[in-house]
Design an enzyme around this catalytic site. Structure first.
Site, short mmCIF file in Angstrom:
data_model
loop_
_atom_site.label_atom_id
_atom_site.label_comp_id
_atom_site.label_asym_id
_atom_site.label_seq_id
_atom_site.Cartn_x
_atom_site.Cartn_y
_atom_site.Cartn_z
N GLU A 178 0.83 -1.20 0.00
CA GLU A 178 0.00 0.00 0.00
C GLU A 178 0.87 1.25 0.00
O GLU A 178 1.98 1.26 0.54
CB GLU A 178 -0.93 0.00 1.22
CG GLU A 178 -2.02 -1.04 1.11
CD GLU A 178 -2.97 -1.08 2.30
OE1 GLU A 178 -4.14 -1.44 2.10
OE2 GLU A 178 -2.53 -0.76 3.42
N CYS A 188 -0.96 6.35 10.25
CA CYS A 188 0.29 5.76 10.73
C CYS A 188 0.06 4.45 11.43
O CYS A 188 -0.76 4.35 12.35
CB CYS A 188 0.97 6.76 11.67
SG CYS A 188 2.52 6.17 12.36
#
Length: 346
Positions: free
Chosen positions: A92, A337
């Site tokens: 990704e 994150c």
């Protein structure tokens, strides 16, 4: 047999490849520009090459980008791409909207070997290193998406903060950084590129000597005990040894080392932890990027209370540290994150 993918060539390697086809060096520069500046994948579109040169390239090579299998758009404008690689692996990459530009978060490995306990990528284990062409191909994919969606903001900043540990794939990272720095190619300013690492000591100085990026260190703990608890593999390098290495790290004028600190509720978010962090960073030119944890399914951590985050930040600022709180973006599509897991079902 699969043809050579020209995304995998450095500019000198492409020059040699073209020479083997009987072409002069300026032709390699033209091909390089078509690939990296104009995003062309069809040799027939390279109109300033001779017909024979285009035919030879078609016979011997290809330009293969990572395949976009899915693109998810967050309510805040963040875009997460699920990419398929030649061998079927999935990674990704994320486009993050800022005030006047986009930042792209790049992956460097399929999975990750470090297994940090707060990170979804770490639960995948390690499959393999990405190639430099796969790393840089993420940028081509993102730029095309921005063009197709007529985004007024351009891609300006790059952060190697996606899946994997960049310094455990140093050869491909180095090739990628040189490719990014080419004014005939992607042409990113070195000041707009950041490499994030947990602190792989044997490679830190080599990265600094390249002088092709800024450095961010995924610290997340103010002492060795907490680092061992949440980052057991990274903590095999004692914090004292890591800080000694960072004290020697070459940085440019007016620059600092960024320390990323993920605040985990009840684990590392006390004012005393902030004071420990101040002592730890006393020997380096540091700025601190605080990140409030984004909850991930199956992981035993919680987001810190906003009041504790503010108190932590205030302790750092009172001692003169630049301490910013990173605004979480893309959490609704698991693009924030620590949330990247290359899950096709998302």
């Amino acid at each position: 047999m699969m043809k050579s993918n020209l995304l995998e060539f450095t500019q000198p390697e492409l020059t040699d490849f073209m020479a083997d086809l009987g072409e002069k060096p300026f032709r390699a520069k033209q091909v390089w520009q078509w690939i990296w500046q104009k995003g062309v994948v069809d040799f027939e579109a390279m109109t300033n090459l001779s017909k024979d040169a285009r035919a030879q390239l078609s016979d011997t090579a290809e330009i293969r980008w990572p395949m976009v299998e899915k693109a998810l758009v967050s309510a805040d404008g963040t875009v997460k791409f699920l990419l398929g690689l030649d061998d079927g692996s999935k990674v990704e990459t994320v486009l993050i909207p800022e005030k006047d530009h986009f930042t792209q978060c790049l992956s460097t490995q399929v999975g990750c070997a470090l297994g940090c306990r707060f990170c979804s990528t770490g639960t995948l284990g390690f499959t393999r290193n990405m190639t430099s062409g796969e790393i840089l191909g993420q940028i081509l994919v993102a730029r095309r998406w921005l063009e197709e969606h007529e985004e007024p903001l351009r891609l300006r900043n790059l952060v190697f903060m996606g899946m994997g540990e960049p310094l455990l794939n140093f050869e491909a990272l180095e090739r990628s950084l040189h490719g990014l720095n080419s004014d005939l190619g992607l042409d990113f300013s070195t000041r707009r590129i950041t490499v994030s690492t947990v602190g792989i000591v044997p490679k830190l100085q080599a990265l600094g000597e390249l002088a092709l990026s800024s450095l961010a260190v995924s610290l997340h703990a103010p002492n060795q005990a907490i680092r061992e608890q949440i980052m057991p593999k990274a903590a095999r390098t004692p914090l004292a040894e890591l800080m000694d290495e960072l004290a020697r790290y070459p940085i440019r004028n007016r620059e600092s080392i960024t320390f990323e600190y993920l605040l985990l509720g009840g684990i590392n978010d006390e004012p005393e932890h902030a004071r420990e962090l101040i002592r730890l960073l006393s020997r380096v030119k540091a700025k601190i990027n605080l990140i409030a944890y984004n909850a991930s399914p199956g992981l035993p951590f919680k987001r810190p209370d906003p009041a504790r985050v503010e108190a932590f930040q205030n302790v750092l600022r009172a001692k003169g540290f630049t301490a910013t709180l990173r605004k979480s973006k893309g959490s609704d599509i698991k693009a924030a994150c620590g949330q990247l897991a290359a899950n096709p079902e998302e």
